[in-house]
Motif scaffolding. Sequence first.
Motif, PDB file in Angstrom:
ATOM      1  N   VAL A 243       0.836  -1.203   0.000  1.00 17.62           N
ATOM      2  CA  VAL A 243       0.000   0.000   0.000  1.00 17.62           C
ATOM      3  C   VAL A 243       0.871   1.253   0.000  1.00 17.62           C
ATOM      4  N   ASP A 244       1.958   1.243   0.777  1.00 15.38           N
ATOM      5  CA  ASP A 244       2.853   2.399   0.839  1.00 15.38           C
ATOM      6  C   ASP A 244       3.434   2.724  -0.531  1.00 15.38           C
ATOM      7  N   ILE A 245       3.802   1.696  -1.297  1.00  9.28           N
ATOM      8  CA  ILE A 245       4.412   1.911  -2.606  1.00  9.28           C
ATOM      9  C   ILE A 245       3.401   2.520  -3.569  1.00  9.28           C
ATOM     10  N   VAL A 246       2.166   2.042  -3.509  1.00  8.90           N
ATOM     11  CA  VAL A 246       1.105   2.603  -4.361  1.00  8.90           C
ATOM     12  C   VAL A 246       0.884   4.076  -4.006  1.00  8.90           C
ATOM     13  N   PHE A 247       0.859   4.370  -2.701  1.00  8.97           N
ATOM     14  CA  PHE A 247       0.678   5.761  -2.275  1.00  8.97           C
ATOM     15  C   PHE A 247       1.836   6.634  -2.738  1.00  8.97           C
ATOM     16  N   LEU A 248       3.060   6.151  -2.567  1.00  4.33           N
ATOM     17  CA  LEU A 248       4.226   6.949  -2.942  1.00  4.33           C
ATOM     18  C   LEU A 248       4.271   7.200  -4.441  1.00  4.33           C
ATOM     19  N   ARG A 249       3.802   6.232  -5.210  1.00  9.52           N
ATOM     20  CA  ARG A 249       3.745   6.460  -6.656  1.00  9.52           C
ATOM     21  C   ARG A 249       2.725   7.559  -6.972  1.00  9.52           C
ATOM     22  N   SER A 250       1.580   7.524  -6.316  1.00 13.21           N
ATOM     23  CA  SER A 250       0.584   8.577  -6.510  1.00 13.21           C
ATOM     24  C   SER A 250       1.148   9.936  -6.100  1.00 13.21           C
ATOM     25  N   LEU A 251       1.937   9.943  -5.029  1.00 10.42           N
ATOM     26  CA  LEU A 251       2.585  11.172  -4.589  1.00 10.42           C
ATOM     27  C   LEU A 251       3.558  11.680  -5.654  1.00 10.42           C
ATOM     28  N   GLY A 252       4.318  10.765  -6.260  1.00  7.87           N
ATOM     29  CA  GLY A 252       5.243  11.138  -7.324  1.00  7.87           C
ATOM     30  C   GLY A 252       4.524  11.735  -8.519  1.00  7.87           C
ATOM     31  N   GLU A 253       3.382  11.142  -8.882  1.00  9.31           N
ATOM     32  CA  GLU A 253       2.587  11.666  -9.998  1.00  9.31           C
ATOM     33  C   GLU A 253       2.086  13.076  -9.672  1.00  9.31           C
ATOM     34  N   PHE A 254       1.607  13.253  -8.444  1.00  6.99           N
ATOM     35  CA  PHE A 254       1.058  14.539  -8.010  1.00  6.99           C
ATOM     36  C   PHE A 254       2.122  15.635  -8.042  1.00  6.99           C
ATOM     37  N   ILE A 255       3.302  15.352  -7.504  1.00  6.58           N
ATOM     38  CA  ILE A 255       4.355  16.362  -7.439  1.00  6.58           C
ATOM     39  C   ILE A 255       4.925  16.647  -8.825  1.00  6.58           C
ATOM     40  N   ARG A 256       5.039  15.619  -9.652  1.00  7.01           N
ATOM     41  CA  ARG A 256       5.561  15.872 -11.004  1.00  7.01           C
ATOM     42  C   ARG A 256       4.584  16.722 -11.808  1.00  7.01           C
ATOM     43  N   ALA A 257       3.284  16.492 -11.643  1.00  3.30           N
ATOM     44  CA  ALA A 257       2.290  17.316 -12.324  1.00  3.30           C
ATOM     45  C   ALA A 257       2.422  18.772 -11.898  1.00  3.30           C
ATOM     46  N   ALA A 258       2.655  18.999 -10.598  1.00  2.61           N
ATOM     47  CA  ALA A 258       2.823  20.368 -10.104  1.00  2.61           C
ATOM     48  C   ALA A 258       4.086  21.006 -10.677  1.00  2.61           C
ATOM     49  N   LEU A 259       5.154  20.237 -10.781  1.00  2.22           N
ATOM     50  CA  LEU A 259       6.414  20.751 -11.305  1.00  2.22           C
ATOM     51  C   LEU A 259       6.310  21.136 -12.785  1.00  2.22           C
ATOM     52  N   VAL A 260       5.677  20.268 -13.596  1.00  2.41           N
ATOM     53  CA  VAL A 260       5.612  20.537 -15.041  1.00  2.41           C
ATOM     54  C   VAL A 260       4.479  21.490 -15.389  1.00  2.41           C
ATOM     55  N   GLY A 261       3.562  21.729 -14.438  1.00  4.04           N
ATOM     56  CA  GLY A 261       2.513  22.708 -14.664  1.00  4.04           C
ATOM     57  C   GLY A 261       1.365  22.237 -15.517  1.00  4.04           C
ATOM     58  N   GLY A 262       0.838  21.043 -15.242  1.00  4.61           N
ATOM     59  CA  GLY A 262      -0.295  20.540 -16.006  1.00  4.61           C
ATOM     60  C   GLY A 262      -0.834  19.267 -15.413  1.00  4.61           C
TER      61      GLY A 262
END
Length: 366
Positions: A243-262
């Motif tokens: 479960v932690d790995i699934v959450f951390l992947r979602s966190l990575g997606e969220f932060i990368r979206a914020a970084l690239v601006g979309g």
Amino acid sequence: MPSDNFDLLKEQARFLLLVRGDTKLEQKSSDEKFDLISKLNRGFREITLPENITGQGLAAAILMASQINDMSKCFIRATSCLIEKIKQQASFEECLTLLAKQDKQLVTTLIRHARGVKQTWQLSEVAKDLNESLCLEVKPLAKSLDQIKENISLLRLILRDDNPFANEVMALKLMQAALANVEQLKNKGEHTIDLAATKVKFLHFSTIVKKEAFDAELELTFAFKLKGKLDQTWENFSSEVEVDIVFLRSLGEFIRAALVGGQDWTSFGQTFDVKAGYRGIRTSAYKRQLGLMTTPESISGVGAQVSGWITGLISKLLKWPGISVNDHGYKWPSLWSVEVVTKLVDERLKLLKEAYCTLSGMPSRL
């Protein structure tokens, strides 16, 4: 195995003609898809489709044409006219949905073009659903960064040209706030984060991060929506994981979206000038997801306000189980959990604060 009628030399020659935009136009070739792509590239308003072409085949032709001519005005006009022509056919919905999955920017441009010329296909139910999923009505916040003191849509912030989260310190602050909502995010495993409805409140937004931003609280209020057809999910590619790995992947997606601006976390934040000559058909969204490049340059070019540390962290969070990611000279833990990542983020922010350049009023890059 290739068929008996397959001619490699002929196929190579035909592909070269496609790339060069070289076609006889009025005279048909022996390949109907070649003719279709050529007409799209040339901006034909009226195109007769091959018999029995599927929505998938039509979407593939449109995607290939868009990548060859880099979404020229002629191509957008021709494609929108073609979609208007097939709006009553069974292939219409399949074609539009596949286009949106592979190239969100293309569908966004097509819908906005159709609105401008009053074409009716953009009023269809599938187009309305795409409009909602792509958040086409959401506009970047126009107010100056230092004047933003209220709760504001995260998407409206990151769509700005001066996206405040395209910065390592602010991205870490956002990650820190997200990690404080671990249980809420874990309980929403069947949902995806709605960037447009997710609210952020921070009293120290600025173009260059100020020192007081390190200790200021960033309030993050998540909003969620059910995963739609356009959402690329972990379950499509992975076996059962913690479960932690699934959450951390979602966190990575969220932060990368914020970084690239979309909303498309697999995209890149920097538009590079296209060099002369053919450089190959660009990859699809799913291929980007499997082999995603996350470097400072891919976030926002050579002037990126992020270091290899945070892009390395995101790469570690997004990696598929069993895949090795280059450490790039940094020390990373062997086992990953929410607690480990929380500690990494806190320590990194502490280090950046200690290395803040007080005379120039700028954070350093480590």
